[in-house]
Design a protein around this motif. Structure first.
Motif: not given
Lengths: 297, 311
Positions: A93, A95-99, A162, A164-166, A168, B122, B170-171, B245
């Motif tokens: 999963y 790269p998707r943004p983290i918080k 990448y 700011k991304l995660t 998994d 990105l 979010s994660l 964020s």
């Protein structure tokens, strides 16, 4: 617009279990305390399970595996690998943004899970007393496989691309026979499968990762061995992951065994054999990928 | 057009020109889906451009001479007899996933923009993006970045996030090492509650437009409600990657702002811009305030007009 908060009034009458007495209930010889199958039920015919009596060879001619990628649309990338009784499925999963806080490099996490009914290799040995490995819900064995795969991945993914991304990675062990294959063998195939899942996800990798697993039997190294192949006293097992870049870099090693002669010579011999198996696997994976790319055109 | 696999050597970073010119060297930059790696050849270490993706190899010549002037000038002082370089961009384009990849070799290449680009699109500093406004606050508008101009969608499931079940979540850092971070985790976790949902499906690339970044003049008089409404599509420039964020966007240029809006908070019809701060519904004639983008002004004109804008 504001809404007045109206609390629900919960009926606090205690629940009473009323058992109705049916006057027309069937005769007493029917067992009504258990759920029974229909009287006409037939026993399924279970075919004789072929024991994976495949033994390791020094040239790796016996190695067979099945690969498939891109089966799922939910995950960014998915790969499926089957060899002998081992079936591994890896989903990626990201790269998707983290918080949260800003991070310059992507954060990578690998989580390996066995399906609940699978007997994990050396279950008692690893899981016995301590469950404190810092990873919620992972057994010691799952944690070890995760850590091994993560080590190999970290060396090959340009995480700085990448921010700011995660990313998994979820490894699911769908089938595994602890009687025929060792944990290290699983780790080797999992690493290979994971790198294929990464390619499917379109995440950049400096190189593919392929792994080799060998066991020393005297002075010969058996590729992709089964349990009991080299049980002549102490036997040493080694699994190593390679990238071909930089002249076959080793990106992760894991050795296990109780042999006394775990010296430099044995190590060199094993790494060399691991490389052979890794190259063997790599040429097949590359062939698969090229076929895949051409079919998409 | 050759198909390559990750790890395959594409070109050495420097190569003498094929034409046999003694003065000319070819230099290859890694673009999308490629990276520089050093490879040992005998006693030497050679920088080589390698593929990092499965796909087609695309080589484009970089024509713009002004592009790397600053860099070259600095180099020239150190080495006056420096040979002339022809520059190429080597990238790997994966499959036919988007219109962009289909026309990748026809899109004008720029080394500066491409060298550190990830294979996925990105958002990076300076990129022009298309974002959807999701929420307004007194000091800022929350958006979700949908695509990067000239590159395509940010993610395959872009736009899904803010209407997902738990769009505000979010994660955390550390990614999916906690339970319930994906459907797979929910399905396999033994302590997941019945009916549990993963943290989010279709992660959104969240962004902020602060009031001071909406326009370039009279920043202190900006009222956010007169500039954006939830659901508007906004063309904006990425100001910075921001915090963990949010990306920070700006619309402080004439060609930036709302490009697509519906009246009555989305219930009405499509509106057209009649000047830089007013939009009107074609059907009902409702007039609403927005910070509109002038899509047909060139970049130079944008600078000139900025004063007349707020007059």
């Amino acid at each position: 617009m504001l809404f007045a908060f109206t609390p629900y009034i919960i009926n606090s009458t205690p629940y009473i279990n009323l058992i109705p007495h049916f006057p027309h209930f069937p005769a007493m010889n029917v067992d009504r305390r258990r759920m029974l199958g229909p009287a006409s039920a037939a026993t399924p015919i279970v075919p004789a399970v072929s024991s994976a009596a495949q033994t390791g060879t020094s040239d790796g001619s016996h190695i067979k595996f099945f690969l498939k990628s891109g089966l799922s649309k939910n995950a960014s990338g998915l790969a499926f690998l089957e060899t002998g009784d081992t079936i591994v499925e890896v989903s990626v999963y990201g790269p998707r943004p983290i918080k949260g806080l800003y991070i310059e490099r992507a954060s990578l996490s690998v989580e390996c899970r066995f399906l609940p009914y699978i007997t994990q290799p050396n279950e008692v040995l690893y899981n016995g007393s301590s469950r404190s490995n810092g990873r919620a819900g992972l057994t010691g064995i799952e944690h070890r496989v995760s850590a091994f795969v993560e080590t190999a991945l970290l060396a090959t993914i340009p995480l700085e691309k990448y921010p700011k991304l995660t990313i998994d990675v979820f490894v699911n062990v769908l089938s595994f026979n602890a009687n025929t294959r060792s944990l290290l063998n699983l780790a080797a195939w999992t690493a290979t499968c994971t790198s294929l899942a990464m390619v499917d996800a379109g995440i950049e990798m400096r190189d593919l990762i392929t792994a080799g697993h060998v066991q020393l039997s005297g002075t010969t190294a058996l590729l992709d061995p089964t349990v009991g192949d080299a049980d002549d006293g102490g036997s040493l097992e080694c699994v190593a992951c390679f990238t071909t870049m930089h002249n076959n870099d080793v990106v992760a090693v894991w050795m296990d065994g109780s042999s006394d002669d775990a010296g430099l010579e044995a190590l060199t011999l094993q790494l060399e054999a691991c490389k052979n198996m890794s190259n063997l696997v790599r040429s097949n994976v590359n062939g698969y990928l090229l076929g895949l790319a051409d079919s998409k055109e | 057009m050759t198909t390559v696999v990750p790890g395959q050597y594409l070109e050495p970073e420097y190569k003498p020109n094929d034409n046999g010119g003694t003065e000319e060297l070819c230099r290859y930059f890694p673009g999308k889906g490629a990276a520089i790696s050093s490879v040992k050849v005998g006693a030497h270490t050679l920088p080589v451009v390698v593929a990092t993706l499965l796909g087609r190899k695309v080589v484009q010549e970089l024509k713009d001479p002004a592009e790397d002037d600053a860099e070259e000038d600095a180099d020239d002082k150190n080495n006056p007899a420096k040979p002339k370089f022809r520059k190429f961009l080597v990238s790997v384009v994966a499959g036919k996933q988007s219109q962009y990849s289909e026309y990748a070799d026809q899109i004008e290449a720029s080394a500066v923009a491409s060298v550190r680009a990830a294979a996925t699109n990105l958002p990076r500093e300076g990129d022009i993006v298309l974002a959807r406004v999701t929420r307004l606050q007194l000091k800022q508008a929350h958006c979700e970045i949908l695509c990067v101009y000239g590159h395509g969608n940010v993610s395959s499931d872009g736009g899904v996030g803010s209407i997902g079940t738990n769009a505000h979540m979010s994660l955390p850092m550390g990614g999916g090492s906690q339970i319930l971070s994906s459907y797979a985790a929910v399905a396999s976790s033994q302590n997941a509650m019945p009916g549990a949902q993963p943290m989010d499906i279709g992660e959104a690339y969240r962004a902020l437009i602060r009031t001071q970044d909406i326009r370039s003049t009279e920043r202190d008089k900006v009222k956010i409600i007169d500039c954006f409404r939830p659901g508007d599509l906004v063309k904006a420039v990425v100001l910075s990657l921001g915090d963990g964020s949010n990306y920070y966007l700006t619309t402080a240029r004439n060609d930036l702002g709302v490009v697509f809006a519906k009246s009555e908070g989305g219930a009405g019809d499509l509106m057209v811009a009649i000047d830089w701060e007013t939009m009107v519904c074609e059907k009902t004639g409702v007039v609403e305030k927005r910070k509109c983008a002038n899509l047909f002004s060139s970049a130079e004109a944008a600078g000139e007009e900025s004063s007349s804008n707020t007059a």
